[in-house]
Scaffold this active site. Sequence first.
Site, PDB file in Angstrom:
ATOM      1  N   LYS A  70       0.835  -1.205   0.000  1.00  0.00           N
ATOM      2  CA  LYS A  70       0.000   0.000   0.000  1.00  0.00           C
ATOM      3  C   LYS A  70       0.872   1.259   0.000  1.00  0.00           C
ATOM      4  O   LYS A  70       0.483   2.284  -0.555  1.00  0.00           O
ATOM      5  CB  LYS A  70      -0.931  -0.004   1.208  1.00  0.00           C
ATOM      6  CG  LYS A  70      -2.038  -1.047   1.136  1.00  0.00           C
ATOM      7  CD  LYS A  70      -2.984  -0.904   2.311  1.00  0.00           C
ATOM      8  CE  LYS A  70      -4.166  -1.849   2.207  1.00  0.00           C
ATOM      9  NZ  LYS A  70      -3.782  -3.255   2.332  1.00  0.00           N
ATOM     10  N   GLU A 114      -3.407   6.787   7.702  1.00  0.00           N
ATOM     11  CA  GLU A 114      -4.252   7.645   6.884  1.00  0.00           C
ATOM     12  C   GLU A 114      -5.174   8.469   7.769  1.00  0.00           C
ATOM     13  O   GLU A 114      -5.597   8.010   8.844  1.00  0.00           O
ATOM     14  CB  GLU A 114      -5.116   6.811   5.928  1.00  0.00           C
ATOM     15  CG  GLU A 114      -4.378   6.204   4.767  1.00  0.00           C
ATOM     16  CD  GLU A 114      -5.300   5.406   3.867  1.00  0.00           C
ATOM     17  OE1 GLU A 114      -6.479   5.198   4.240  1.00  0.00           O
ATOM     18  OE2 GLU A 114      -4.861   4.992   2.782  1.00  0.00           O
ATOM     19  N   ARG A 166      -5.956  -8.861  -8.106  1.00  0.00           N
ATOM     20  CA  ARG A 166      -6.526 -10.210  -8.089  1.00  0.00           C
ATOM     21  C   ARG A 166      -8.028 -10.102  -8.357  1.00  0.00           C
ATOM     22  O   ARG A 166      -8.570  -9.013  -8.517  1.00  0.00           O
ATOM     23  CB  ARG A 166      -6.319 -10.857  -6.722  1.00  0.00           C
ATOM     24  CG  ARG A 166      -6.845  -9.968  -5.583  1.00  0.00           C
ATOM     25  CD  ARG A 166      -6.863 -10.675  -4.257  1.00  0.00           C
ATOM     26  NE  ARG A 166      -7.076  -9.791  -3.126  1.00  0.00           N
ATOM     27  CZ  ARG A 166      -8.251  -9.298  -2.751  1.00  0.00           C
ATOM     28  NH1 ARG A 166      -9.339  -9.596  -3.450  1.00  0.00           N
ATOM     29  NH2 ARG A 166      -8.353  -8.513  -1.694  1.00  0.00           N
TER      30      ARG A 166
END
Length: 664
Positions: A125, A209, A302
């Site tokens: 990430k 975040e 995916r």
Amino acid sequence: MTVLFNAPRPIRSVLVANRGEIACRVMRTCRRLGLRTVAVHSDADADALHVRSADDSHRIGAGPATESYLDMDAVLAAARASGADAIHPGYGFLSENAAFARRCEEAGIVFIGPTPDAVAAMGSKIEAKRIAVEAGVPTVPGYHGDDQDPVRLAAEAERIGYPVLIKASAGGGGRGMRLVERPQDFAAALETARTEARSAFGDDSVLLERYIANPRHLEVQLVGDSHGNLVHLFERDCSVQRNNQKVLEEAPAPNLPGAVRARLHDTALKLGRAIGYRSAGTVEFIMEAGGSEPYFLEMNTRLQVEHPVTEAITGIDLVEWQLLVAAGLPLPLDQDAIRAVGHAIEARVAAERPEASFQPSIGRIAALQAPVGLRFDTGVEGGSQVTPFYDSMLAKLIAHGPDRSAARDRLEQGLSELSVLGLATNQAFLRDCVARPAFAEGRATTRFLVENFPDGWKPQGVDRLRALAAAIWATRLPAAQSPWQERGGFRVTGARRPASVELELSDDHGTASARLTLGPDGFALRIDDRDIVLGPLDLGSGPVEVGGAPVAFRCADDVVHLSHRGLAASVRLRPAIDVDRSATLSAASDGTVVAPLHGLVTDISVSAGERVEKGRPLMKMEAMKLVHTLVAPIDGTVAALRCAVGDTVPADHHLIEIAPLGEE
């Protein structure tokens, strides 16, 4: 499908490096295309549905995923032994492991997914955020640095401003994610997030975040090929979540302005082009409800759990497209030829107890019956054993209709008709979610559960279900060996003195004393001080219906497994005269801390003789990929520790004994 046999990278045999419903789902497409399928399994899955669905199967290790499904050497050895041309990783496990994708290529085995470089770029990430920023894709303000020192992370959290989200860099699904609202809670939350991330992904690095208070979770499905083609298959809304795990997903996103929808698609394509993306992948965004600026969250390289809703509205089999791309063929359609028709909603059916903080449940499924007319993707059936080693999701129920209202109505009906007997599931909870006005009107955000169930979800109709179980128990009793053992309802004096029996019953919702009565007006049950009148019931040998809805049930000795309108229970019933009063269980308030499920003891924070207050964290257990913190049920002193770090303990095992104050 001869086109795959003669493709630039021929595929004739596919090993599915996964388990459960996604393994079964991938195999369905492979069979339709004429491809041979190979299953892999752990010891815990030796008799699983996905194993019996394949043309060939290979054992790859013990029950824990780290010793089987995450063992790259074992999976690749199975591929070589089976003669598989390709490996489909499904989702989870090795699906986003760049090293595994690279090892497949080095072994000459087609990896049915993106390139190793793309997996690596988006698999972290932290790195994904950097690439997004360079590509001009808006991201949520936060910290994505390599310095993982706890002191540095705490300082960055202060800079971002609380509340802040801690997120595992290497994975998703809500594992390794924690919301922290106060600086004093940061260190403990960081340690828990890292423990979960390390267990689930083998990597405990995190990013931070800014927490968006009332967001929508939106995502765009992409598919690209090795010929330079990249298309989107519209967007999905996955805002209904619990513990950052998706519960309900739908396509297309409801109540989304056209300009925002177009921006989502364009931004996702921009990111995909920046990394030359190939295969199916999903770009996820977060956006404040009522806002117009979606922020990039991450890209999942995916197939997503929720891919069936995209398949439903587009008519495209995403696994088939993955196979075509992996074989070196171009996409069958360009962007202009892809159309969305109607609306689709998916519900994730899991083995868990929503009324008990979504505690996972394990055990054997007594019976399973899917509703007619809806797509039902599952990896279990009647007789399947649900173990503590893997994710708690059992199946996905998908409804498609000409519009959102029709799809929602069909899903709600399907959740009422689906029956999973033998262990607790979240089915009734899902039905209640779908029926809530906020969801019905397309106004759900990630705060949906907090706002709609502020005190937690509680099942409705438990006593009625118990009454039905008692009536079934009395009617479907095995033949008595003598008249003195007969417990049926017939009595010579029945017209004036109804037949009755005193019962002791127990289930996931607790224990209770009850009296079942059968008189001229039918069945009635008195539980404690509550009366439940069922009235006349036709409980003969055929199907049973109550209140216009079917009752699914299965009797086993003194247990009745049953389901009605989505609510299920396994009720143990015995005549009170047969119950050994000395064997009754002590309540949780006696100071005994028991294992809520089979799992691994990972931390114990108290010692014998230590004084504790009610609610204090005592220890941690890891089960079904989640870390569970167990707390003191009363004020008192730790009298005994009956486990140690590293122990694997069964459900209901006594872990810690606390002596009440004054009894030390």
